[in-house]
Motif scaffolding. Structure first.
Motif, PDB file in Angstrom:
ATOM      1  N   PRO A 233       0.899  -1.092   0.013  1.00 50.58           N
ATOM      2  CA  PRO A 233      -0.043   0.024   0.040  1.00 50.58           C
ATOM      3  C   PRO A 233       0.717   1.389   0.159  1.00 50.58           C
ATOM      4  O   PRO A 233       0.189   2.324   0.055  1.00 50.58           O
ATOM      5  N   ASP A 234       2.005   1.006   0.081  1.00 55.11           N
ATOM      6  CA  ASP A 234       2.876   2.484   0.307  1.00 55.11           C
ATOM      7  C   ASP A 234       2.908   3.278  -0.932  1.00 55.11           C
ATOM      8  O   ASP A 234       2.748   2.805  -2.075  1.00 55.11           O
ATOM      9  N   GLY A 235       2.926   4.716  -0.461  1.00 56.66           N
ATOM     10  CA  GLY A 235       2.782   5.691  -1.592  1.00 56.66           C
ATOM     11  C   GLY A 235       4.128   6.789  -1.484  1.00 56.66           C
ATOM     12  O   GLY A 235       4.742   6.718  -0.154  1.00 56.66           O
ATOM     13  N   ASN A 236       4.510   7.277  -2.400  1.00 56.57           N
ATOM     14  CA  ASN A 236       5.514   8.463  -2.280  1.00 56.57           C
ATOM     15  C   ASN A 236       4.807   9.864  -2.176  1.00 56.57           C
ATOM     16  O   ASN A 236       4.404  10.300  -3.363  1.00 56.57           O
ATOM     17  N   MET A 237       4.697  10.214  -0.986  1.00 61.64           N
ATOM     18  CA  MET A 237       3.942  11.636  -0.666  1.00 61.64           C
ATOM     19  C   MET A 237       4.804  12.779  -1.744  1.00 61.64           C
ATOM     20  O   MET A 237       4.249  13.708  -1.818  1.00 61.64           O
ATOM     21  N   ARG A 238       6.028  12.564  -1.384  1.00 64.47           N
ATOM     22  CA  ARG A 238       7.076  13.501  -1.911  1.00 64.47           C
ATOM     23  C   ARG A 238       6.730  13.909  -3.601  1.00 64.47           C
ATOM     24  O   ARG A 238       6.598  15.183  -3.987  1.00 64.47           O
ATOM     25  N   ASP A 239       6.777  12.616  -4.174  1.00 64.48           N
ATOM     26  CA  ASP A 239       6.211  13.222  -5.702  1.00 64.48           C
ATOM     27  C   ASP A 239       4.865  13.765  -5.583  1.00 64.48           C
ATOM     28  O   ASP A 239       4.900  14.722  -6.508  1.00 64.48           O
ATOM     29  N   ALA A 240       4.005  13.382  -5.102  1.00 67.67           N
ATOM     30  CA  ALA A 240       2.503  13.795  -5.115  1.00 67.67           C
ATOM     31  C   ALA A 240       2.500  15.385  -4.777  1.00 67.67           C
ATOM     32  O   ALA A 240       2.125  16.159  -5.405  1.00 67.67           O
ATOM     33  N   TYR A 241       3.478  15.530  -3.640  1.00 71.36           N
ATOM     34  CA  TYR A 241       3.606  17.103  -3.038  1.00 71.36           C
ATOM     35  C   TYR A 241       4.183  17.962  -4.071  1.00 71.36           C
ATOM     36  O   TYR A 241       3.412  19.092  -4.352  1.00 71.36           O
ATOM     37  N   PHE A 242       5.201  17.758  -4.733  1.00 72.58           N
ATOM     38  CA  PHE A 242       5.939  18.610  -5.526  1.00 72.58           C
ATOM     39  C   PHE A 242       5.182  18.627  -7.006  1.00 72.58           C
ATOM     40  O   PHE A 242       5.399  19.443  -7.788  1.00 72.58           O
ATOM     41  N   GLU A 243       4.580  17.495  -7.229  1.00 75.85           N
ATOM     42  CA  GLU A 243       3.816  17.511  -8.446  1.00 75.85           C
ATOM     43  C   GLU A 243       3.000  18.810  -8.507  1.00 75.85           C
ATOM     44  O   GLU A 243       2.764  19.327  -9.608  1.00 75.85           O
ATOM     45  N   SER A 244       2.185  19.210  -7.335  1.00 76.68           N
ATOM     46  CA  SER A 244       1.509  20.266  -7.371  1.00 76.68           C
ATOM     47  C   SER A 244       2.141  21.713  -7.689  1.00 76.68           C
ATOM     48  O   SER A 244       1.405  22.719  -7.897  1.00 76.68           O
ATOM     49  N   TYR A 245       3.430  21.562  -7.585  1.00 78.49           N
ATOM     50  CA  TYR A 245       4.387  22.790  -8.128  1.00 78.49           C
ATOM     51  C   TYR A 245       4.434  23.072  -9.664  1.00 78.49           C
ATOM     52  O   TYR A 245       4.509  24.437  -9.916  1.00 78.49           O
ATOM     53  N   LYS A 246       3.734  22.190 -10.291  1.00 82.00           N
ATOM     54  CA  LYS A 246       3.768  22.332 -11.645  1.00 82.00           C
ATOM     55  C   LYS A 246       2.672  22.998 -12.342  1.00 82.00           C
ATOM     56  O   LYS A 246       1.590  22.953 -11.801  1.00 82.00           O
ATOM     57  N   PRO A 247       3.061  24.065 -13.019  1.00 77.20           N
ATOM     58  CA  PRO A 247       1.886  24.947 -13.638  1.00 77.20           C
ATOM     59  C   PRO A 247       0.826  24.090 -14.133  1.00 77.20           C
ATOM     60  O   PRO A 247       0.965  23.076 -14.939  1.00 77.20           O
ATOM     61  N   GLY A 248      -0.542  24.248 -13.720  1.00 77.14           N
ATOM     62  CA  GLY A 248      -1.622  23.593 -14.487  1.00 77.14           C
ATOM     63  C   GLY A 248      -1.627  22.364 -13.623  1.00 77.14           C
ATOM     64  O   GLY A 248      -2.720  21.521 -14.283  1.00 77.14           O
ATOM     65  N   ALA A 249      -1.036  21.769 -12.737  1.00 81.46           N
ATOM     66  CA  ALA A 249      -1.084  20.434 -12.246  1.00 81.46           C
ATOM     67  C   ALA A 249      -2.369  20.244 -11.354  1.00 81.46           C
ATOM     68  O   ALA A 249      -2.754  19.266 -10.826  1.00 81.46           O
ATOM     69  N   CYS A 250      -2.634  21.304 -10.732  1.00 82.15           N
ATOM     70  CA  CYS A 250      -3.688  21.279  -9.536  1.00 82.15           C
ATOM     71  C   CYS A 250      -4.913  22.336 -10.189  1.00 82.15           C
ATOM     72  O   CYS A 250      -5.077  23.309 -10.577  1.00 82.15           O
ATOM     73  N   GLU A 251      -6.230  21.864  -9.456  1.00 83.92           N
ATOM     74  CA  GLU A 251      -7.422  22.765  -9.570  1.00 83.92           C
ATOM     75  C   GLU A 251      -8.185  22.437  -8.163  1.00 83.92           C
ATOM     76  O   GLU A 251      -8.104  21.445  -7.645  1.00 83.92           O
ATOM     77  N   TYR A 252      -8.842  23.482  -8.025  1.00 83.22           N
ATOM     78  CA  TYR A 252      -9.705  23.749  -6.583  1.00 83.22           C
ATOM     79  C   TYR A 252     -11.206  23.204  -7.202  1.00 83.22           C
ATOM     80  O   TYR A 252     -11.821  23.510  -8.210  1.00 83.22           O
ATOM     81  N   PHE A 253     -11.938  22.075  -6.255  1.00 83.27           N
ATOM     82  CA  PHE A 253     -12.975  21.874  -6.464  1.00 83.27           C
ATOM     83  C   PHE A 253     -13.954  21.779  -5.179  1.00 83.27           C
ATOM     84  O   PHE A 253     -13.377  21.837  -4.082  1.00 83.27           O
ATOM     85  N   SER A 254     -15.197  22.404  -5.244  1.00 85.51           N
ATOM     86  CA  SER A 254     -15.952  22.518  -4.066  1.00 85.51           C
ATOM     87  C   SER A 254     -16.361  21.089  -3.561  1.00 85.51           C
ATOM     88  O   SER A 254     -16.246  20.174  -4.309  1.00 85.51           O
ATOM     89  N   ALA A 255     -16.765  21.095  -2.494  1.00 83.12           N
ATOM     90  CA  ALA A 255     -17.147  19.691  -1.891  1.00 83.12           C
ATOM     91  C   ALA A 255     -18.317  19.313  -2.637  1.00 83.12           C
ATOM     92  O   ALA A 255     -18.232  18.022  -2.909  1.00 83.12           O
ATOM     93  N   ASP A 256     -19.203  20.050  -3.122  1.00 80.32           N
ATOM     94  CA  ASP A 256     -20.419  19.301  -3.807  1.00 80.32           C
ATOM     95  C   ASP A 256     -19.868  18.761  -5.339  1.00 80.32           C
ATOM     96  O   ASP A 256     -20.179  17.667  -5.564  1.00 80.32           O
ATOM     97  N   GLU A 257     -18.991  19.670  -5.957  1.00 79.40           N
ATOM     98  CA  GLU A 257     -18.673  19.070  -7.267  1.00 79.40           C
ATOM     99  C   GLU A 257     -17.489  17.907  -7.075  1.00 79.40           C
ATOM    100  O   GLU A 257     -17.754  17.226  -8.011  1.00 79.40           O
ATOM    101  N   LEU A 258     -16.754  17.813  -6.147  1.00 75.36           N
ATOM    102  CA  LEU A 258     -15.837  16.634  -5.973  1.00 75.36           C
ATOM    103  C   LEU A 258     -16.645  15.742  -5.610  1.00 75.36           C
ATOM    104  O   LEU A 258     -16.475  14.450  -6.056  1.00 75.36           O
ATOM    105  N   ALA A 259     -17.699  15.661  -4.817  1.00 70.79           N
ATOM    106  CA  ALA A 259     -18.546  14.462  -4.479  1.00 70.79           C
ATOM    107  C   ALA A 259     -19.255  14.074  -5.767  1.00 70.79           C
ATOM    108  O   ALA A 259     -19.277  12.887  -5.892  1.00 70.79           O
TER     109      ALA A 259
END
Length: 923
Positions: free
Chosen positions: A832-858
């Motif tokens: 089950p292990d995962g690499n949080m560092r890769d995930a954390y720094f992926e968010s630094y890349k332009p366009g890699a992230c987006e905000y979603f409201s709780a309703d839209e995410l659900a």
């Protein structure tokens, strides 16, 4: 000092039982005795004559109780009680009161001992008054005549000189059992003198609880040979209070004895060596009293200096003569400013490269906490955790960690590039917080990695002991069974809330350092090797200890001897490690400032690592340099030094008191008719499921020391009695509102943690009886307020209140387990292990992230999209990360988040919603 004869009376049999937690009963007994004698003094002449011939019932109850208790104290001692009795029986009530009141004040206020008629001697009149000196008591264990006892006391106390830094008095007991009871009851004892004449059994009437505790602690039969009995008693006294100085006074053959007793005793003397024994008693206490760094800071503050370095506040330069901030100096005091410096000369030493007073202070801390090495940290246990993780974990190492641990672990593992395998604690859904991680879950995870051929990648296990809510692991058993599967596993125990536990004999056995010492001694014992061989035969494992369990690229370092045994058998068996392979590598981080005396952010790292010098010393030094400021706060460091001094002298007493006071709060809530209508203190059976307990008691310490010792020896998890989780669901008020609006704003009661229907109260070593009484008083006032509010409600109001209560007393959405890491952050689909560092720094890349409201995410999650968190999302309360970088968001997590009524959620933007990784995510 001769032991007074017991006075016969008609109703003192029950009163003569010795209570297991004597400090409160002793203080109350002296105070009540004073009240009773005052009443006699105020009586009419005819009533006084009656009292002279027949003491009132209350006095006849208290006197034998105090005679029994004072056998174990030098001051005031049994002779003082006998003098009080003589005065009362002769009708001299004013003289009796004059003897009682100073003792009652001292015992109630816990001040330094006041000299009594029995302890005033010529040597007690030095240039410095005796009352100004630090006092302690010395336990002498020997069954001798009153005359011999008096002669020994006279010989020893006549050695006192005006220049002596400390003042001590002697308390004598005749037996092995009495010595143990004295150490349990009298925290003023700082040294013990054993003489071979002591007997085995006590002639005192002990309580049933003490008898049961002694049976469990001592066993049924004590050694018969004098030398074996001496060694056994020394070992038991050291087990109860390892900080005590032990001395042996023997008549003959001390040269032959010395070789076999040096580990147990500080020194061995002949009976004629009174002066040397006296000097040794003082030297032993002086050694613990030394606080080298605090002393260096004191000395620096007293020296004149010219400041030509950075730090304008040093010596008060920028404060004292200021027209606008001089009140800063007035508020904090001149000493704080005089002691401030950025220089490391003059004995102040360097935290990053200590060679003098600071190095010595850390050595003393290691001694006090039972560690091989201890390090001071000036910016909290969050930093201590980061130091340990960085020193041990390299990118790609697998770390097993409780998902419910402090957020500093999650951030540290992310920074280290670890492959994080989260362990789920058992949930307490009814109260909206987690318990602890079952040992079976830990073993199953290790076996999963063994089956996948990746056990060699598993580097460390990190757990919180005890949890914020007071749930305590059986630390030794966890490490022992894990080492049976993975012999080179490293352990990090986050004891941020458990620093005090090292100073009480029942608590101590569940601490990281005590467990590490126990395991190392066990693995070195030839008897254990034979036991391990039998264990392998029972399991059907190969006797050669070979693993035969698959690929082990580390050269066999992580192999265990149970490779042929099925996982299910190993899960059901209490495992033993191979003593020839198991390595004891244990780290503990503690927030000294949270549970002991230290300025804010004062913490320590304690280490018991057999391979520290070979495998981790250099990386630890680098990690320490990475996270430690080059401008550490010297006041914090000095307070850590003094906090260590305090617990070496009075830690046992203070820890016993804090637990006892917590139990008194729980009893008050359970007994008060109005309090129990609205409140309930959750106990062991509420917070620890039955499958993790052999014992059945709701609050073991309430039932006595023996009951607590039994639970802490047998149960997988136990509950720290000094923490009280108060269930408030029946008030109709949620925990956050109750904390802020009712406790803090209205009454100034400060608490750290709440859940939706509970409030956590913690006693500590600074809690007083007055504070406990105030808390109970406030709870009664609040209960009365709720009563008044209910009586004024109409039909709709009552209906609304019932709805609120139902919401708080019914189960909310279940606490979510860790879902999973997204596939692109995992090594394979088996583990089950995962690499949080890769995930954390992926968010630094332009366009890699987006905000979603709780309703839209659900909506998207319900539609089957894989939505991956880009951030840590941590609600306070309950205070654990519901989401970490790289984690897949599930309906259960969103349902739980929607039901939270907390004011503070780290990593969640209430206006924008959740931050989600969008670039490259798979459907």
């Amino acid at each position: 000092m001769p032991r007074p004869n017991r006075h016969p009376s008609t109703d003192d049999s029950a009163a003569s039982d010795i209570p297991p937690s004597a400090w409160r009963i002793r203080a109350d007994a002296w105070e009540f005795l004073g009240y009773a004698v005052k009443q006699i003094g105020a009586a009419t002449p005819s009533d006084a004559a009656i009292h002279r011939n027949n003491l009132p019932r209350e006095i006849r109850r208290l006197l034998p109780m105090l005679e029994a208790l004072e056998m174990y104290w030098a001051s005031p001692g049994q002779a003082h009680v006998a003098e009080v009795r003589r005065n009362l029986e002769s009708g001299d009530h004013s003289e009796a009161l004059a003897l009682i009141e100073p003792v009652a004040r001292r015992v109630a206020g816990h001040h330094a001992a006041e000299p009594t008629a029995e302890t005033e001697r010529e040597g007690d009149r030095p240039e410095e008054p005796v009352e100004a000196k630090k006092r302690f008591e010395v336990l002498v264990i020997d069954d001798v005549s009153p005359a011999d006892r008096e002669a020994f006391q006279t010989e020893l106390l006549n050695q006192r000189r005006p220049a002596d830094a400390f003042h001590y008095e002697l308390v004598f007991v005749p037996s092995f059992e009495d010595a143990v009871v004295a150490i349990l009851l009298n925290p003023d004892i700082q040294a013990c003198v054993l003489r071979p004449g002591f007997v085995a059994k006590s002639k005192q009437r002990l309580s049933r609880d003490l008898h049961k505790f002694l049976d469990g602690f001592l066993g049924k039969a004590l050694p018969q040979r004098p030398l074996d009995r001496i060694l056994s008693l020394a070992a038991k006294l050291g087990q109860l209070r390892p900080e005590l100085d032990l001395y042996l006074v023997a008549g003959v053959g001390i040269e032959e004895l010395a070789g076999s007793l040096t580990r147990q005793f500080r020194r061995i003397f002949r009976r004629q060596d009174g002066l040397e024994l006296h000097l040794s008693l003082l030297a032993g206490v002086a050694e613990r009293f030394e606080a080298p760094f605090f002393h260096a800071v004191q000395q620096y503050s007293r020296k004149p200096a010219g400041v030509f370095h950075a730090l304008p506040v040093s010596r008060g330069g920028s404060v004292i003569h200021s027209k606008w901030i001089n009140d800063l100096g007035e508020f904090y005091g001149l000493n704080l400013l005089l002691a401030e410096t950025s220089a490391t000369s003059g004995g102040l030493d360097s935290l990053l490269d200590p060679h003098g007073s600071l190095k010595q202070a850390q050595k003393l801390a290691a001694r006090a906490f039972g560690a091989q090495k201890s390090f001071f940290v000036t910016n909290g246990t969050s930093t201590a955790n980061k130091i340990v993780h960085q020193s041990i974990v390299a990118p790609g190492d697998v770390v097993l960690v409780d998902r419910n641990c402090h957020k500093s672990h999650h951030y540290a593992l992310m920074l280290a590039g670890a492959q994080v395998s989260y362990l789920d604690a058992y949930p307490l859904n009814e109260f909206s917080f987690y318990g602890a991680v079952p040992l079976e879950s830990i073993k199953r995870t290790l076996l999963d990695y063994r089956r996948a051929g990746r056990l060699h990648e598993v580097k460390m296990l990190a757990l919180t002991n005890c949890t914020f809510d007071g749930i305590v692991y059986d630390v030794e058993r966890v490490m022992e069974e894990c080492l049976a599967i993975k012999p080179d596993l490293v352990f990090l125990w986050d004891e941020a809330w458990f620093a005090f536990a090292a100073f009480h004999h029942i608590y101590r056995r569940r601490t990281a350092m005590a467990s590490a010492r126990s395991l190392e001694a066990k693995f070195a014992d030839p008897a254990y090797a034979a036991r391990y061989a039998g264990h392998l035969r029972e399991l059907g494992a190969p006797a050669d200890g070979g693993d035969h369990g698959g690929n082990v690229p580390d050269g066999g370092k992580s192999r265990s001897g149970v490779g042929h045994v099925s996982d299910e058998v190993l899960l059901k068996t209490r495992l033993l490690p191979d003593p020839s392979k198991a390595r004891v590598r244990v780290y503990s981080t503690q927030s000294t400032h949270k549970t002991l005396t230290s300025l804010r952010q004062g913490s320590m790292i304690h280490i018991h690592d057999q391979d520290f010098g070979q495998l981790n010393e250099e990386s630890f030094r680098e990690a320490y340099m990475t996270h430690t400021s080059t401008s550490p706060n010297y006041q914090i460091l000095a307070s850590l030094d003094m906090g260590r001094r305090q617990v070496e002298f009075e830690g046992y007493e203070l820890v016993q008191r804090q637990a006892d006071l917590a139990v008194s709060i729980a009893q008050a809530v359970a007994r008060h008719p109005l309090l129990k209508k609205y409140f309930r203190v959750l106990g062991t059976t509420d917070l620890i499921p039955s499958q993790y307990r052999e014992t059945k008691r709701q609050m073991p310490l309430r039932d006595g020391l023996a009951a607590m010792a039994e639970a802490w020896e047998k149960d997988e998890f136990v509950l720290d009695p000094s923490r009280l989780t108060l269930h408030i669901g029946l008030t109709g008020v949620d925990g956050d509102t109750f904390k802020h609006d009712y406790l803090m704003d209205k009454h100034g009661i400060q608490v750290n943690k709440t859940s939706r229907n509970s409030v956590l109260f913690m006693t500590n070593i600074g809690t007083s009886r007055s504070a406990v009484a105030y808390l109970v008083e406030v709870l009664v006032k609040l209960a009365e307020t709720f009563e008044d509010e209910q009586s004024g409600l109409g039909g709709r109001g009552r209906q609304a209140r019932r709805a609120r209560v139902a919401t708080l007393t019914s189960a909310p959405p279940p606490l979510p387990d860790f879902s999973r890491f997204a596939a692109r952050f995992r090594v394979d689909g088996q583990t089950p292990d995962g690499n949080m560092r890769d995930a954390y720094f992926e968010s630094y890349k332009p366009g890699a992230c987006e905000y979603f409201s709780a309703d839209e995410l659900a909506r998207r999650v319900a539609a089957g999209e894989e939505m991956v968190s880009a951030a840590f999302v941590t609600p306070y309360p309950p205070g654990f990360p519901v989401l970490v970088p790289g984690q897949v968001i599930t309906e259960e997590i969103l349902s739980f988040m929607s039901a939270l009524d907390t004011r503070e959620i780290h990593g969640f933007n209430p206006e924008l919603g959740f931050r989600v990784l969008t670039g490259g995510s798979a459907a």
